[in-house]
Design an enzyme around this catalytic site. Structure first.
Site, PDB file in Angstrom:
ATOM      1  N   GLU A 421       2.723  -8.234  -1.168  1.00 49.26           N
ATOM      2  CA  GLU A 421       2.977  -7.259  -0.099  1.00 49.26           C
ATOM      3  C   GLU A 421       1.993  -7.413   1.054  1.00 49.26           C
ATOM      4  OE1 GLU A 421       3.242  -3.666  -2.543  1.00 49.26           O
ATOM      5  OE2 GLU A 421       5.420  -3.826  -2.357  1.00 49.26           O
ATOM      6  N   GLU A 491       8.807  -8.063  -9.858  1.00 49.91           N
ATOM      7  CA  GLU A 491       8.598  -6.698 -10.352  1.00 49.91           C
ATOM      8  C   GLU A 491       9.972  -6.068 -10.558  1.00 49.91           C
ATOM      9  OE1 GLU A 491       5.909  -4.301  -7.930  1.00 49.91           O
ATOM     10  OE2 GLU A 491       4.693  -6.070  -7.521  1.00 49.91           O
TER      11      GLU A 491
HETATM   12  C1  GAL Z   1       5.264  -2.665  -5.703  1.00 46.81           C
HETATM   13  C2  GAL Z   1       3.864  -3.217  -5.616  1.00 46.81           C
HETATM   14  C3  GAL Z   1       3.035  -2.839  -6.803  1.00 46.81           C
HETATM   15  C4  GAL Z   1       3.193  -1.390  -7.100  1.00 46.81           C
HETATM   16  C5  GAL Z   1       4.613  -1.086  -7.354  1.00 46.81           C
HETATM   17  C6  GAL Z   1       4.880   0.366  -7.589  1.00 46.81           C
HETATM   18  O1  GAL Z   1       5.797  -2.539  -4.442  1.00 46.81           O
HETATM   19  O2  GAL Z   1       3.877  -4.605  -5.502  1.00 46.81           O
HETATM   20  O3  GAL Z   1       1.700  -3.151  -6.537  1.00 46.81           O
HETATM   21  O4  GAL Z   1       2.765  -0.644  -6.010  1.00 46.81           O
HETATM   22  O5  GAL Z   1       5.376  -1.410  -6.228  1.00 46.81           O
HETATM   23  O6  GAL Z   1       4.179   0.894  -8.625  1.00 46.81           O
END
Ligand code: GAL
Length: 958
Positions: A421, A491
């Site tokens: 990010e 993620e």
């Molecule tokens: C993503 C980010 C993580 C964390 C997650 C939400 O956007 O890469 O670091 O913030 O969301 O828990």
């Protein structure tokens, strides 16, 4: 009066300098020498905290300074987690910088910790040779002196920095001084979603460097899956020899040699011990032969595509923050292996190097991510983003080099990630180019690169199921380059609080589409901080001016590393073997691994009737190769299976022998194959209600004559039995702010489902039933649920049939639909149904039908922020508090020592105090969980849509 100081430079100017620092040695491979001496400088250090970067002068760094009056801290550690609050407090923000965005400037209020450590050289410290002092991690900027001479300063919190010190060392009375600033230009590059925790949080070590010691070296160890040969070449800055006894290898550095080897994979982590001998030093090598490539649009290792069943791991310990000891790291790796996890993304920085050793040893694919995130610039449409500003590029390249050079000799690392990010920009391209040039043996990842200009794979976070499916089918468009690249979800499945839901649905898509090579659940562990009165603290608990609450508790492990139900679910969903019953006396066993055959596993079966084991044995299964499947005949059902019982087989795959990560017998996969279904409970209507002045009796039960409310069943007092549609909203129900129009929690509250009124319409006693008619609805709304409770009995048992007919304008699904009542005494619960753990409609894969027992307390899942939890799925019957309850159909069972409303109001576990009543929920339906605290909500098939419903329970006093 006013005055200005102009043109002065502060001694702390380096703090706001965009450069990575000065004085440190070039980055190199991180290793523990076999014979060169080292001295750990971990332990108690003298510590002084000042409010600004230059409040104190530098005299403390000189020899002879008396720091006797200073406090002490433990290194490795974060000062804000020590000193009982005397040294400031942690701050949690997700995206926002907790200071004005004015790069590279940081606030004048810049907590600065001066650290002092004196040490003597051990008696056997060799004379001559060099010496370096190595810092493995300091947040966020440090300036270092030895014996009064400045060594330099550095940024890059989770990266190693070394300084040459031989010319300054003395036999005794050495003074190492480190000034650490919480905020620096580097903080702009470290806006990861986590606590801001200043300090020297990883090891500090003095390393002797003998003459002719190894400097830097690069182990190139490839595997040719066609010939079965490994190729080894160790490039070393200092010439020497490389030996690998098990392979009869003895070659000069820089020379290439081949040998027949067992390849390294996460499933079969074959490591060969070797030695690099440079004359002055022997360095142990642990060589894993494997080849990572992009071929046929897929990420392949040793010629085969891999499916990542991964997690995102932040380093976390509830007392020590990111200062982890090796045993905690090992615990993480063992827990991952035991839960079938095969991959880790080191979100969002290189971990302590010892973690990567463990990944090599136990077998985990690693995406090693650089210490880089600039997310807070999103607030200003990414203006002035450091990754798109050439002034910062040297710092970015320094970070890339410090990651790659430090970690390049780990076979487990298969992918380098540029960071997280950080938007887009030239600096990222420069990093990718440098990495590709330095290491052609691995692939490059960065999620923010939507067109894949710099990366070798298309990566996304939180894409919903439908989109992932489209990507799998190649229907997602994108640039020409992207369309030909593999896809991963770096993620997904936000594991905040109860959940995630929908894991099984994702896994099906991953398995169906070759292009989709799996994903990494967000995230491994809750970052709750152990707190004397709150249990575990989260954002806001330290009075932060800006914070993101409990968004920092979104892991598959609770802060103390207790696996949450989400991890049990993940383990089941990603099991390496599938066991599927076809209902014809056979079972299909599929080896879902990418490399290993099934020889490491043994298969067992049990045959059960109504949850009682009648027979068991070993199931012979061929040693299927990866990807193969076979249909195996199940043993015949035993002749003595009682008629009318619910019967079926449960087949388990367990470890045939002990492995380094789990003992023999450890279960890796299972499946249930039902044979006969249970008969629904029935109660003859042979008894009728007897209406007294104050009570109505029916079979074993008594009711309030005026309200029709149930009072007792046999000797068991029952309070408050009525319809319940509310659940203490989960983090996933509440959703995240950016999903404003679909957040269930808020919509439910707006409608008033947490404050339903129960209007009594009628109490009717006729020959064989007692009927109580009500309308359940919230104030201010026209929508309601006409709810009829019909009670019947055969004299011993009591049947309740609940009929619910919605009316009015319903636009949201219900949280739950069922009845709730209170029992004055209940402790042990026994049930036949899904268990042993919590389950919800879209997180029930791990729920195994069987007989289970628990205390009421142990039924609770102690999520850091209290919320709906603890339901057991598919319950046929449950016994507690002197009652047996049979469901028609099966129901969701929940019991707790507080009401749903109390659970809803609690902010921390410590807000919940058990009352004298155990509240029992018997639910006909539950709404799905999803993962909307960051990602998509539950899929429509898991919604509890408002519709007419009827369900029954049979109660008997025991
Ligand atoms: C993503 C980010 C993580 C964390 C997650 C939400 O956007 O890469 O670091 O913030 O969301 O828990």
């Amino acid at each position: 009066m006013s005055f200005r100081t102009t043109g002065t430079t502060s001694a702390a100017d380096y703090v706001e300098d965009v450069s990575p620092g000065s004085g440190a040695l070039a980055p190199r491979a991180w290793y523990a020498s076999s014979d060169a001496k080292s001295l750990s400088l971990n332990g108690r250090w003298r510590f002084r905290l000042s409010p600004t970067a230059d409040a104190e002068d530098e005299t403390f760094a000189g020899t002879g300074y008396d720091a006797g009056g200073w406090a002490e801290v433990t290194v490795p550690g974060h000062w804000v987690l020590q000193g009982d609050g005397a040294f400031g407090a942690p701050i949690y923000t997700n995206v926002l910088y907790p200071f004005p965005v004015d790069p590279p400037r940081v606030p004048t209020e810049n907590p600065t910790g001066d650290h002092l450590r004196t040490f003597d050289l051990p008696a056997d410290w060799p004379a001559g040779g060099g010496a370096v002092v190595r810092f493995d991690g300091v947040e966020s900027c440090a300036r270092v002196w030895l014996n009064g001479t400045e060594l330099g300063e550095f940024k890059g919190s989770r990266l190693a920095h070394e300084f040459a010190v031989e010319h300054l060392l003395r036999p005794t009375g050495n003074v190492l001084a480190v000034r650490v600033h919480q905020w620096s230009a580097g903080s702009y590059l470290e806006d990861q979603d986590q606590w801001w925790l200043p300090g020297i949080f990883r090891d500090v070590t003095l390393l002797h460097r003998p003459a002719d010691s190894a400097l830097d070296f690069f182990v190139h160890s490839a595997y040719d899956h066609v010939t079965g040969e490994g190729t080894l070449r160790v490039d070393s800055d200092v010439d020497g020899r490389v030996t690998v006894p098990a392979l009869d290898i003895d070659v000069a550095t820089g020379e290439t040699v081949t040998a027949t080897v067992r390849p390294w994979t996460a499933e079969t982590p074959a490591l060969y011990d070797g030695v690099l001998d440079t004359g002055g030093e022997r360095v142990p090598l642990r060589i894993g032969f494997r080849t990572v490539e992009l071929a046929d649009g897929l990420i392949k290792v040793n010629g085969r595509p891999v499916l990542f069943k991964g997690v995102n791991r932040h380093e976390w310990h509830p007392e020590r923050g990111r200062a982890l000891d090796v045993e905690t790291m090992r615990q993480d790796v063992l827990l991952m292996k035991r839960h079938n996890v095969n991959a880790v993304r080191t979100s969002h920085y290189p971990p302590h190097p010892a973690f990567l050793d463990l990944c090599d040893e136990y077998g985990l694919w690693v995406i090693d991510e650089c210490d880089l995130e600039t997310h807070g610039f999103e607030q200003q449409a990414w203006r002035d983003n450091p990754v798109d500003d050439d002034r910062w590029t040297p710092a970015l390249l320094d970070r890339a080099a410090r990651m790659v050079e430090r970690d390049k000799n780990h076979p487990s690392v298969v992918i380098w990630s540029l960071g997280n990010e950080a938007g887009t920009g030239r600096g990222l391209t420069a990093m990718a180019e440098w990495i590709h040039g330095r290491d052609t043996s691995r692939l490059v990842h960065y999620e923010g690169d939507a067109d894949c200009r710099d990366t070798d794979m298309y990566s996304r976070m939180y894409a919903d199921h439908a989109e992932v499916e489209r990507i799998g089918r190649g229907l997602d468009g994108g640039t020409h380059r992207r369309r030909h690249l593999p896809f991963i979800l770096c993620e997904y499945a936000h594991a905040m609080g109860n959940g995630p839901g929908g894991l099984a649905d994702y896994q099906r898509i991953f398995e169906d589409h070759a292009r989709v090579q799996g994903g990494f659940v967000w995230e491994w562990i809750d970052h709750g901080i152990a707190h004397p009165t709150l249990g575990y603290a989260y954002g806001g608990d330290f009075g932060e001016e800006l914070h993101d609450g409990n968004f920092v508790c979104d892991g598959l492990l609770l802060p103390d590393r207790t696996p949450s139900p989400g991890l049990a679910e993940f383990r089941k969903v990603i099991e390496p073997v599938s066991v599927e019953g076809s209902g014809d006396g056979t079972v299909r066993i599929t080896n879902k691994q990418d490399f290993a055959d099934l020889t490491a596993l043994a298969f067992t079966w049990v045959f059960r009737a109504d949850g009682e084991t009648l027979a068991s044995g070993v199931l012979p299964v061929p040693a299927l190769a990866a990807g193969e499947s076979a249909v195996v005949k199940l043993p015949r059902p035993p002749a003595d299976a009682p008629a009318g019982a619910e019967t079926g087989w449960t087949v388990r795959a367990v470890l045939a022998g002990s492995t380094p990560w789990a003992p023999r017998g450890h279960e890796v996969a299972w499946g249930q194959i039902p044979l006969t279904a249970r008969a629904a409970p029935s109660v003859d209507r042979t008894d009728g209600p007897v209406v007294g002045e104050r009570l109505i009796t029916l079979g074993p039960a008594s009711f309030d004559a005026r309200t029709g409310a149930l009072r007792s069943i046999g000797a068991v007092e029952v309070t408050g039995l009525r319809l319940d549609v509310w659940r203490a909203t989960t983090d996933n129900d509440d959703g995240s702010a950016w999903q404003a129009d679909t957040r269930y929690g808020e919509r439910w509250r707006t409608l008033g489902l947490h404050r339903m009124r129960h209007r009594l319409d009628a109490v009717e006693a006729d020959d064989d039933s007692l009927t109580v008619r009500t309308r359940v609805a919230p104030a201010a709304a026209e929508a309601g649920l006409s709810t009829v409770y019909r009670w019947t009995s055969d004299g011993n048992r009591l049947r309740l049939t609940v009929s619910v007919t919605p009316d009015g304008d319903w636009t949201v699904p219900l949280p739950r639909l069922g009845v709730r009542f209170g029992l004055s005494a209940a402790d042990t619960v026994t049930w036949f149904g899904g268990g042993p753990g919590e389950a919800y409609p879209d997180s029930r894969a791990a729920s195994e039908v069987g007989r289970w027992q628990s205390t009421v307390d142990a039924l609770q899942t102690p999520y850091v922020r209290p919320q709906e939890n603890g339901a057991r799925a598919d319950v046929r019957w449950a016994r507690l508090g002197g009652l047996r309850i049979d469901g028609d159909p099966e129901f969701w069972f929940t019991a707790r020592r507080w009401t749903g409303e109390q659970l809803d109001a609690a902010r921390h576990r410590t807000d919940l105090t058990p009352g004298g009543t155990v509240w029992v929920n018997l639910d006909h339906g539950q709404h799905g969980i999803g993962s909307q605290s960051c990602g998509p909500g539950p899929l429509p098939r898991y919604w509890l849509n408002v519709a007419p419903a009827e369900f029954s329970f049979v109660f008997s006093a025991e």
